[in-house]
Design an enzyme around this catalytic site. Sequence first.
Site, PDB file in Angstrom:
ATOM      1  CG  ASP A   9      -1.710   1.216   1.413  1.00  0.00           C
ATOM      2  OD1 ASP A   9      -2.414   1.603   0.461  1.00  0.00           O
ATOM      3  OD2 ASP A   9      -1.641   1.842   2.494  1.00  0.00           O
ATOM      4  CG  ASP A  11      -1.745   7.786   0.356  1.00  0.00           C
ATOM      5  OD1 ASP A  11      -0.877   8.667   0.275  1.00  0.00           O
ATOM      6  OD2 ASP A  11      -2.546   7.526  -0.567  1.00  0.00           O
ATOM      7  CG  ASP A 169      -1.829   2.175   6.526  1.00  0.00           C
ATOM      8  OD1 ASP A 169      -2.418   3.103   7.109  1.00  0.00           O
ATOM      9  OD2 ASP A 169      -1.999   1.952   5.314  1.00  0.00           O
TER      10      ASP A 169
END
Length: 226
Positions: A9, A11, A169
């Site tokens: 991922d 951001d 995250d």
Amino acid sequence: MGQPSVLFDLDGTLIDSAPDIHAGANRVLAENGLAPQSLAQVRSFIGSGVSVLIERLLRAAGEAPNSPLHAPMAASFAAGYEGSVGLTQCYPGVICALQSLADQGYAMGICTNKPVAPTHAVLRHLGLDPFFSCVIGGDSLAVRKPDPAPLWAAVAALGTPDQVVFVGDSEVDAETAHRAGLPFLLYTEGYRNTPADQLPHAARFSDWADLPGLVAAQFPTSEGAS
């Protein structure tokens, strides 16, 4: 069997882009006479793409998420998104971890809900683009994470369907990996709102220096990727 691969991922995982997204969010709120939101609030809205971000901004401002304001706000935000890189930084240790993985021969790619043009722009700005042989953005397919299709598309682009781990995250990332049937490594210092132990993951880490070892542990028979 192909070489082991790592998908990331973006951001909240590789980069802390919340300050730039916060600035863009408050810009479009101000354009429409709506009150600004705090950095912490906007950070909690990140992860599901521009359309959902605008829905959450509208709801926080006391408007209906499907308000007529949605389309012009989304268009205005998107228009400024590609150039919104000045406040964004890599998390500490990211570049060293990526270099270590590259040195060991792992193929790497990006699977993000950020639109693909801003994704390429920020990767170039931060000097990360040489690490990644594929980039799947939030507008690369007709669907976005947590639908597993973008992750599968990234796996196909890397050509290593049997040896892939996904690093992210958030709740969206954990669900995507689960639905795609891939092992998930959770970076705990990003934009997650749910306690880490409530998300499915193979392992978790707060220090990027730990990632190469965690990745290697997912491929015990490959002796690295070389």
